[in-house]
Design a protein around this motif. Structure first.
Motif, PDB file in Angstrom:
ATOM      1  N   GLN A 170     -18.031   2.009  11.076  1.00 48.16           N
ATOM      2  CA  GLN A 170     -19.311   2.729  11.010  1.00 48.16           C
ATOM      3  C   GLN A 170     -20.442   1.877  11.559  1.00 48.16           C
ATOM      4  O   GLN A 170     -21.298   2.366  12.297  1.00 48.16           O
ATOM      5  CB  GLN A 170     -19.610   3.164   9.569  1.00 48.16           C
ATOM      6  N   SER A 219      -8.226   9.314   4.580  1.00 45.57           N
ATOM      7  CA  SER A 219      -9.316  10.294   4.529  1.00 45.57           C
ATOM      8  C   SER A 219     -10.678   9.661   4.784  1.00 45.57           C
ATOM      9  O   SER A 219     -11.567  10.319   5.327  1.00 45.57           O
ATOM     10  CB  SER A 219      -9.315  11.030   3.187  1.00 45.57           C
ATOM     11  N   SER A 220     -10.843   8.399   4.448  1.00 48.15           N
ATOM     12  CA  SER A 220     -12.111   7.714   4.732  1.00 48.15           C
ATOM     13  C   SER A 220     -12.340   7.604   6.235  1.00 48.15           C
ATOM     14  O   SER A 220     -13.455   7.797   6.718  1.00 48.15           O
ATOM     15  CB  SER A 220     -12.117   6.305   4.130  1.00 48.15           C
ATOM     16  N   ASN A 230     -13.054  11.129   7.619  1.00 47.41           N
ATOM     17  CA  ASN A 230     -14.428  11.481   7.259  1.00 47.41           C
ATOM     18  C   ASN A 230     -15.430  10.751   8.154  1.00 47.41           C
ATOM     19  O   ASN A 230     -16.394  11.353   8.635  1.00 47.41           O
ATOM     20  CB  ASN A 230     -14.683  11.163   5.790  1.00 47.41           C
ATOM     21  N   THR A 283     -15.552  12.445  11.625  1.00 52.23           N
ATOM     22  CA  THR A 283     -16.233  13.740  11.634  1.00 52.23           C
ATOM     23  C   THR A 283     -17.736  13.572  11.432  1.00 52.23           C
ATOM     24  O   THR A 283     -18.529  14.235  12.107  1.00 52.23           O
ATOM     25  CB  THR A 283     -15.653  14.710  10.581  1.00 52.23           C
ATOM     26  N   LEU A 284     -18.139  12.671  10.538  1.00 49.33           N
ATOM     27  CA  LEU A 284     -19.574  12.432  10.336  1.00 49.33           C
ATOM     28  C   LEU A 284     -20.214  11.823  11.578  1.00 49.33           C
ATOM     29  O   LEU A 284     -21.314  12.213  11.967  1.00 49.33           O
ATOM     30  CB  LEU A 284     -19.802  11.526   9.126  1.00 49.33           C
ATOM     31  N   THR A 292      -5.714  17.780  10.142  1.00 46.92           N
ATOM     32  CA  THR A 292      -7.068  17.983   9.610  1.00 46.92           C
ATOM     33  C   THR A 292      -7.999  18.680  10.611  1.00 46.92           C
ATOM     34  O   THR A 292      -9.188  18.842  10.335  1.00 46.92           O
ATOM     35  CB  THR A 292      -7.684  16.630   9.195  1.00 46.92           C
ATOM     36  N   VAL A 339      -9.259  17.607  13.249  1.00 45.74           N
ATOM     37  CA  VAL A 339     -10.241  16.700  13.830  1.00 45.74           C
ATOM     38  C   VAL A 339      -9.957  16.488  15.315  1.00 45.74           C
ATOM     39  O   VAL A 339     -10.879  16.265  16.093  1.00 45.74           O
ATOM     40  CB  VAL A 339     -10.300  15.369  13.048  1.00 45.74           C
TER      41      VAL A 339
END
Length: 120
Positions: free
Chosen positions: A40, A63-64, A67, A70-71, A99, A101
């Motif tokens: 990030q 999942s982190s 996520n 996607t964010l 998912t 994505v």
């Protein structure tokens, strides 16, 4: 032309190649709750840029990580940039496909065509 710059803790390798008009971000190792904040911190300053994401050497994503991708895609789009998946390892590709994505990250920049918009 940019110079590759590897960064990241053990378990996650990130290489950023800045080519001026676009940025290639290569990610290897494992993307999970422990390593997602590091990725990030690399992706955040690139939000307004055209970025290509190479996950070919990523061996695991939880999942982190999903996520985070996607964010970051949403933030990039809002900032006028674009994040596009260009490669993924089979294991990671499977998770991104399940998912949905993959569809999000392989689409073209800009708004969806009129026929793809939901009816109000």
């Amino acid at each position: 032309m940019g110079t590759p710059s590897p960064t990241g803790p053990p378990g996650l390798q990130v290489q950023v190649v800045d080519a001026g008009a676009s940025v290639l971000v290569r990610v290897g190792g494992e993307l999970d709750i422990g390593t997602a904040p590091r990725l990030q911190s690399v992706l955040a300053p690139l939000a307004g840029r055209r970025c290509e994401l190479d996950l070919q050497h990523l061996t695991f994503i939880d999942s982190s990580g999903v996520n985070l991708l996607t964010l970051h895609h949403r933030h990039t789009t809002q900032a006028g940039g674009h994040l596009r998946l260009v490669a993924a390892s089979p294991a990671v590709r499977r998770i991104l496909d399940i998912t949905h994505v993959t569809d999000l990250l392989t689409g073209e920049p800009g708004p969806p065509p009129p026929g793809d918009r939901p009816a109000l």
